[in-house]
Design an enzyme around this catalytic site. Sequence first.
Site, mmCIF file in Angstrom:
data_model
loop_
_atom_site.group_PDB
_atom_site.id
_atom_site.type_symbol
_atom_site.label_atom_id
_atom_site.label_comp_id
_atom_site.label_asym_id
_atom_site.label_seq_id
_atom_site.Cartn_x
_atom_site.Cartn_y
_atom_site.Cartn_z
ATOM 1 N N CYS A 20 3.060 1.638 3.069
ATOM 2 C CA CYS A 20 4.334 0.911 3.003
ATOM 3 C C CYS A 20 5.367 1.719 2.220
ATOM 4 C CB CYS A 20 4.130 -0.449 2.331
ATOM 5 S SG CYS A 20 3.063 -1.594 3.236
ATOM 6 N N ASP A 46 1.592 -32.259 -10.331
ATOM 7 C CA ASP A 46 2.676 -32.793 -9.518
ATOM 8 C C ASP A 46 2.176 -32.764 -8.073
ATOM 9 O OD1 ASP A 46 5.347 -33.552 -8.715
ATOM 10 O OD2 ASP A 46 5.603 -31.476 -8.074
ATOM 11 N N ASP A 98 9.862 -30.776 -13.216
ATOM 12 C CA ASP A 98 8.600 -30.548 -13.920
ATOM 13 C C ASP A 98 8.756 -29.631 -15.122
ATOM 14 O OD1 ASP A 98 6.966 -32.045 -12.104
ATOM 15 O OD2 ASP A 98 7.107 -30.395 -10.679
ATOM 16 N N ASP A 109 5.918 -27.703 -9.873
ATOM 17 C CA ASP A 109 6.759 -26.671 -9.268
ATOM 18 C C ASP A 109 8.245 -26.975 -9.269
ATOM 19 O OD1 ASP A 109 6.690 -28.721 -7.273
ATOM 20 O OD2 ASP A 109 7.257 -27.233 -5.782
ATOM 21 N N CYS A 149 0.839 -1.201 0.000
ATOM 22 C CA CYS A 149 0.000 0.000 0.000
ATOM 23 C C CYS A 149 0.874 1.252 0.000
ATOM 24 C CB CYS A 149 -0.926 0.011 1.221
ATOM 25 S SG CYS A 149 -0.039 0.079 2.790
#
Length: 731
Positions: free
Chosen positions: A33, A438, A624, A620, A30
Site C-alpha cells: 500500500c 450504551d 456518553d 459511543d 502493508c
Amino acid sequence: MHVTRDFSHYVKDLGAGLKHIDLAVEGVSCAGCMAKIERGLSALPDVTLARVNLTDRRVALEWKQGTLDPAKFIDRLAELGYKAYPFEKASAEATEAEESRFLLRCLGVAAFATMNVMMLSIPVWSGNVSDMLPEQRDFFHWLSALIALPAAAYAGQPFFRSAWRALKTGNVNMDVPICIGVILALGMSIVETFHHAEHAYFDAAIMLLTFLLVGRYLDQNMRRRTRAVAGNLAALKAETATKFIGADEISEVPVAAVRAGDLVLLRPGERCAVDGVVVEGRSEIDQSLITGETLYVPAEQGTAVYAGSLNISGTLRVRVSAAAEGTLLAEITRLLDTALQARSRYMRLADRASRLYAPVVHATAALTVLGWALAGASWHDAIVTGIAVLIITCPCALGLAIPTVQTVASGAMFKSGVLLNAGDAIERLAEADHVIFDKTGTLTLPELEVVNAADIPADVFALAGQLALSSHHPVAAAVAQAAQARSPLMGATEEPGQGVRAIVDGVEIRLGRPAFCGAEALLTAYVDPEASVVAFSRGDQKYLFSVRQGLRPDAARIVAGLQRRGIKVEILSGDREAAVAAAAKALGITDWRAGVTPADKIARVEELKRAGVKVMMVGDGMNDAPSLAAAHVSMSPISAAHLSQATADLVFLGRPLAPVLAAIDYARKALHLMRQNLWLAVLYNVFAVPLAISGVVTPLIAAAAMSGSSILVMLNALRARKVREEAASWK
C-alpha cells in the site's frame, strides 16, 4: 450551484516555494500500500515528496507552490482506492513525538557508550588479577572517561532536567538520587583515575543511565504508541462544512474556518459539523450520536440541529450558532470536566511514592557514609560504599516493573483491536467488576443493515439495490449494500424526502417511503420497534425492507463471557424502552434502563462507585462522554463521537464486541504480572541493600545487580502477551 473545496487551512508554507500537507488515509495496511500510494502521488506534477507513515496511517506531501490544488491529492488517492482527509496534527501530539525521539537519541548514546566502556572495563577487571601494567590501566580508565563523561552529560539530560526542576521548587523526586548517584560515581571515578587507583566506576554510571532510559522510553512510548492511529479519527470524520460564500456558490471548508452567523448547506446523508438553526428546507435528522435515540426527528425552519446529527432526506440550509460548542454540547462538556476532575485522584499515588522514595534513599546513603566513617574507614571507602548504596537502590527494576508490562500488554491489546488512550487504563480495567453498556452504536453496529433480507425475492432485492444506488439516503445505501449492487439504473430520479423512481422494461419501480410506493397497507403487520421501513414497488408488487442497526455479531457470547468472569452487566440507553428491552432480552441482560439522560448516567455511575463497585462504561455518543469520564474505566468503539473517544480510556476496532472481553483478560493478566514485578523489585532491594551497606558490593557490582533485576522484571513482563483464547478475533 458551483461547489469548491478549500483545504488551505491545512496547508503549511515551508518556504523556498514549497507547500506541505498531511493526510489521514484509510485502508493502508502493508508495504505494498505504501509503495502504491507513494508512486501514485509522486506522479502528479510539481510533487517533490510523498511519504507514507504505515504506523500512523498518514501521508506527508510536499509540492512546488503554484496551481496544484491539495484537493487533487485526495482525488488521486480515491482513484487508487484509498479514502483520505486533511489532517492537522495537534500540538500535544507533536510535543510527545519530539520527546519520544529525544529519549531514543539519549538511549542510543548511552547504549553505545556502555558497550564501548564495557569493552575497556573487562580487560581492566581481568588485568587487576593478572599482569596488567598500571600505565595500561590508567590509559583504559582515561579512555573510558573520554567516552562516558560526554555520553552521560547528553544521555542524562532527562534525569538532570527533571531533578533540577524539582530542586528549584524545593522538592525532591525519584530523579534526584539517580542524578546524585551518577554524578558521584563519575566524580569519584575521575578522582580515582587521577590517583592511579585500580578501580573506576565509569561503566557503572553509564550502564545505570542506559537501563533507566530503557524504562523511561518504554513508559513514554507506551503512552503515545496507539494514540497516533486514534488521532486520525477527527480527520476521518471529515471535520468540514459546506459553507455559502455567495448567493449561488458554496465551498467545502474546515470547521475551524466557520463562524457564528455563517450559512451552511446540509445535504442528505451528511453529518452536521456545526450547531445551528434550520432557515430553509425540510428533512429528518438522526440524533442518535448525541441523544442515543434511534428514531428520526423532523427538521424544518426553526429546528435546532447539533454537531453530530445526520441529515436523512431533504436538503437543509442552516444558520450557524456555534462551530465549536452549543447549548447541548456545552452542558455535556461541563459534566465532562467535572467527571475528569474527580478521576485525577488516581494520579496522586505515584507522586506520594516519589516523595517517599527520594528521602529514604538519601538518608540510607548518608547514614552508610557516616557509619563507615565513624567505624574507622577512610572517607574514600565510606563514599564509595555510599555510592554503591545509591546505585543498588536505583529504582530501575521498580521503574520498569509497570511500563514493561504495560508495553507488552498494550501491544497484545492492539493486536486484539484495542487502543489505549490512558497510561493507567490497564490497572483500572483489571479492577472492573461491573460493565455498563450504551446500546446504540455500542451493542449495536453503527451501520444500518436489512434484517428481513431472506424474505425478499432475489430478483426483487437485486433490482431494489440498483435503484437504491441512485439515492443519497442512508437507508437506501443499506439496501444497496445488502443487495451488493454495483451498477445504478439509468434514468433514475430522486424526489427529496420521498424516494427514487425509474422505468424498467416499461414498468415504473419505486423505492422510498411507503406512501410514495403505495405500500401503506403493509405497515399493519409491521412490529419491529427498532427498524426503519423503506418500501419497494414494481407495478402491483409491494415489499417492505426492514432496516436497522443490528446487534454486534458476537454481542451475546461476549456478554455471557463477562458474566462467567463474575462481572455484572447492565444497559443504560437514551433510546426507547421497546428497543432497549428487545436488545436486553436478546443478550440475556436483566438489568437495563431506557430513556436516560447524560446526568442520569453519571448519577448511576456515582451510585455504584459509592457502593464500592468498579464501573467500566462502554459507550459511543456525545451523551456518553460525561459518564465515560466518571467511570472507573471506560471504552468506546472506533465509530464513536470524537468527544467520547477523547474521553474513553480505551478504543476498540472492528465490528465484533470481542475486544472488550479480550481487553479485560489482558488487563487482569497484566495487573497480576505488575504485582509480581513489584514484589521482585522489593525482594531485590531487601537482599541487595544490606549487602551494599555492609561494604561487600562495589559500585560496579551494584550496577550489575541493578541491571540483573531489571532484566528479570522485563522477562517476566513478556508473559503478558498471552491470555485465554475465548475472545475471538476483532477483524
